[in-house]
Structure formats: structure tokens, C-alpha cells
Write an enzyme that holds these catalytic residues in place. Structure first.
Site, PDB file in Angstrom:
ATOM      1  N   LYS A 225       0.849  -1.205   0.000  1.00  0.00           N
ATOM      2  CA  LYS A 225       0.000   0.000   0.000  1.00  0.00           C
ATOM      3  C   LYS A 225       0.866   1.228   0.000  1.00  0.00           C
ATOM      4  O   LYS A 225       2.017   1.208   0.467  1.00  0.00           O
ATOM      5  CB  LYS A 225      -0.943   0.034   1.206  1.00  0.00           C
ATOM      6  CG  LYS A 225      -0.280   0.146   2.598  1.00  0.00           C
ATOM      7  CD  LYS A 225       0.082   1.556   3.033  1.00  0.00           C
ATOM      8  CE  LYS A 225       0.881   1.553   4.322  1.00  0.00           C
ATOM      9  NZ  LYS A 225       1.787   2.663   4.511  1.00  0.00           N
TER      10      LYS A 225
ATOM     11  N   ASP B 299      -2.439  -1.411   9.785  1.00  0.00           N
ATOM     12  CA  ASP B 299      -2.598  -1.460   8.323  1.00  0.00           C
ATOM     13  C   ASP B 299      -3.173  -2.786   7.822  1.00  0.00           C
ATOM     14  O   ASP B 299      -3.436  -2.922   6.618  1.00  0.00           O
ATOM     15  CB  ASP B 299      -1.234  -1.307   7.624  1.00  0.00           C
ATOM     16  CG  ASP B 299      -0.614   0.062   7.829  1.00  0.00           C
ATOM     17  OD1 ASP B 299      -1.364   1.009   8.092  1.00  0.00           O
ATOM     18  OD2 ASP B 299       0.618   0.152   7.715  1.00  0.00           O
TER      19      ASP B 299
END
Ligand code: C5P
Length: 308
Positions: free
Chosen positions: A16, A146
Site C-alpha cells: 500500500k 494497516d
């Protein structure tokens, strides 16, 4: 029921980047409140789970990833994912887990989180556990801030400490040049440096409205103007060469350069695939040996045909 010949399960999970990372003042629980916009990009780790009598982990890595930097003790998110998923189902989960890493370690790209998410999905499938999405997201949030996004993928707004994830409208195909560093940066260290540099940080992090608007236009030039990362200043203060790299990439024609998450990976937004390849070539000629091209948004952790 799983038979002794149940086939291996391979799950692919993406890196990401944070298009917007607004950080608020340190909370009492040791985390910072975030308003962030995550995007999953096409740089992926593959985790394959084989049936086995005990739990084991094997790593292999592409040449730009230092596999020796991956912790293999209880800090490893794959082993923690196995333990927590097993606890939810009241059993000890076994499997021979083989990870092929392409996401740099400690790079600000959530590579460890991607592996944790992949382990949850792969072990759930291998043992036919039927864990609900709700439970997978709860387990993911317990593994790290995350990890829920690594399950969800696409482009999403993250709030809380980053673990509360909501998909957002994103009509574009975005092309990134990704420049990892040889040596990683510690996320807690970068947050601690943020606290030192920004003792006046507001409790509520800066919102992402401008960036969300730009995403809806699909225009790279609009997105470039609104990219924002509150951890960029502390990361550059710890690693001044990152500032020089951003300047270099922008001088070579990138629409914008940005530290990814807590760094040290730097990403450059480009107009198109061709533009990204040209910029990557220029950075390689300028002496950067590892320069990758990735596009977003891509899917979260998902099963792919097994190849290990
Ligand atoms: O959630 P995760 O385990 O990935 O976080 C690692 C560390 O990063 C935390 O222990 C904390 O020091 C820092 N962090 C933070 N605020 C967040 C997320 C992480 O301070 N929102």
C-alpha cells in the site's frame, strides 16, 4: 471436511501507499489518530499454505528484498495471524507456509501487514474455517493498524489508528514509480520523531477532502496537487537523502514525489504507464539500482492459482 490431499492455497497481497496521511497528536494508548487514504498497488507478496502436521514458515525473496530483515519470531505477523485465527476457532492451526516476498521490508509499504492478511485468508481457506469477513477484519485490526486495509485493498479511507477502513470512489488508473531503500526505517521511530517535530499537532488529523475530490476526477495532475504525508518531514529529517531523491524525481518529470507511509520508500506519481517507465529509466541511469513501476488500485488479499 479437508482430506489429506487438500490442495495448497496461494493468496496474493499487495503493497500500500498512503495518498493522504494526516496524523494527529499522540493518544494515551500510544497510537496517533489518523485520517489516511490508502491505495493498494501492484507490488505483491504471495503466500502459499500447504497442509502439514505442524506450523512452519519459509521465505524466499526477490533480489531487491532483504529476506533476512523479516523477523521470524513472535513478531512475525504471519505466525501471529495463525495463532489468533486458531484461537478464534478454538484449535491450533498447522500448515507449511511459503512466502515469496516482493514488497520491501520496513519500507513504509505495509509488506508485513500484507503477509499477515494473506495468512488469515490462506489458513481460513486451507482449513475450510468459514471465518466471517467481520471476524477477519477484527483479527486483522488486532494484528496491526494497516492489516485491515491489506484485506480490503482498492482505495480506502482509514480512520482511528488506520484500522477502520472504508472504500472510496476512485475512477482513475494511477501509475507510480516506487524507489525502495536498502535499509528500512522503523515506523515507531518515525512517529516518535513526528512527536518531537510537531509538539503542537492537533488532536484531530488533517482531513482528506481535497484528495478525495481529486480521486473522483481521475486526473493525475489533480491528484498530484493533493498528495499529503505528515510523516514525510520526520522521515526526511531522519534520512535526508529521501528529500534529495524526491527533488531528483520531480526534476526528471514526476508529477509529484512522496514518502510512502513512514518511509523510506519514495513513490512518484506519473501521467501514464509510459511516463512511469521513462522516469524509472531516468532514475536508474542516475544511479538508483532498484526502481519499480506499479499501478493502483489493485485488489486486497485474494486467492490465486497455486504455483509453489
Ligand atoms: O499498528 P502497528 O503495530 O502497525 O503500529 C506499529 C507502531 O507504529 C505502533 O506501536 C506505534 O508506535 C506506531 N503507530 C502510531 N500510530 C498509528 C499507527 C502506528 O503511533 N496510527
Amino acid at each position: 471436511m479437508i482430506g489429506p490431499t487438500a490442495p495448497p492455497v496461494t493468496v496474493r497481497a499487495a503493497a500500500k501507499i498512503n495518498l493522504h496521511l494526516g496524523v494527529g497528536a499522540l493518544r494515551e494508548d500510544g497510537y496517533h489518530p489518523l485520517t489516511t487514504v490508502y491505495q493498494a498497488v501492484g507490488l505483491c507478496d504471495d503466500l502459499t499454505a500447504h497442509l502439514a502436521d505442524d506450523l512452519s514458515l519459509e521465505l524466499s525473496a526477490t533480489d531487491w528484498v532483504s529476506a533476512e530483515a523479516v523477523p521470524l519470531d513472535d513478531d512475525n505477523l504471519i505466525l501471529r495471524a495463525a495463532a489468533r485465527l486458531g484461537a478464534l476457532h478454538g484449535r491450533e492451526l498447522t500448515g507449511r507456509l511459503v512466502v515469496e516476498k516482493a514488497i520491501p521490508v520496513a519500507g513504509g509499504l505495509a509488506g508485513g501487514s500484507a503477509d499477515g492478511a494473506a495468512a488469515l485468508v490462506a489458513l481460513d481457506r486451507l482449513h475450510d474455517l468459514g471465518t466471517s469477513d467481520h471476524d477477519l477484519l477484527l483479527l486483522a485490526a488486532g494484528l496491526g493498524s494497516d492489516v485491515p486495509f491489506s484485506l480490503v485493498g482498492g482505495t480506502a479511507l482509514g480512520t482511528g489508528r488506520g484500522e477502520l477502513v472504508d472504500p472510496v470512489a476512485d475512477v482513475g488508473t494511477w501509475w507510480w514509480v516506487v524507489v525502495p531503500s536498502r535499509v528500512g526505517l522503523s515506523t515507531p521511530e518515525v512517529y516518535r520523531h513526528f512527536d518531537r517535530l510537531r509538539p503542537d499537532a492537533a488532536p484531530v488529523p488533517p482531513d482528506a477532502e481535497a484528495l478525495l475530490g481529486a480521486l473522483r476526477t481521475g486526473q493525475p495532475v489533480s491528484l498530484a496537487r493533493t498528495l499529503h504525508n505528515d510523516l514525510q518531514e520526520p522521515a526526511i529529517d531522519l534520512r535526508p537523502e529521501l528529500g534529495a531523491l524526491i527533488e531528483r524525481g520531480e526534476a526528471e518529470g514526476a508529477l509529484r514525489g512522496l514518502v510512502s507511509g513512514s518511509g523510506p520508500t519514495v513513490v512518484f506519481l506519473c501521467e501514464s504507464a509510459d511516463h512511469a517507465r521513462d522516469l524509472a529509466g531516468a532514475l536508474i541511469r542516475g544511479g538508483h539500482d532498484v526502481v519499480l513501476v506499479a499501478n493502483g488500485a489493485v485488489a486486497g488479499a485474494h486467492v490465486v492459482p497455486s504455483h509453489v
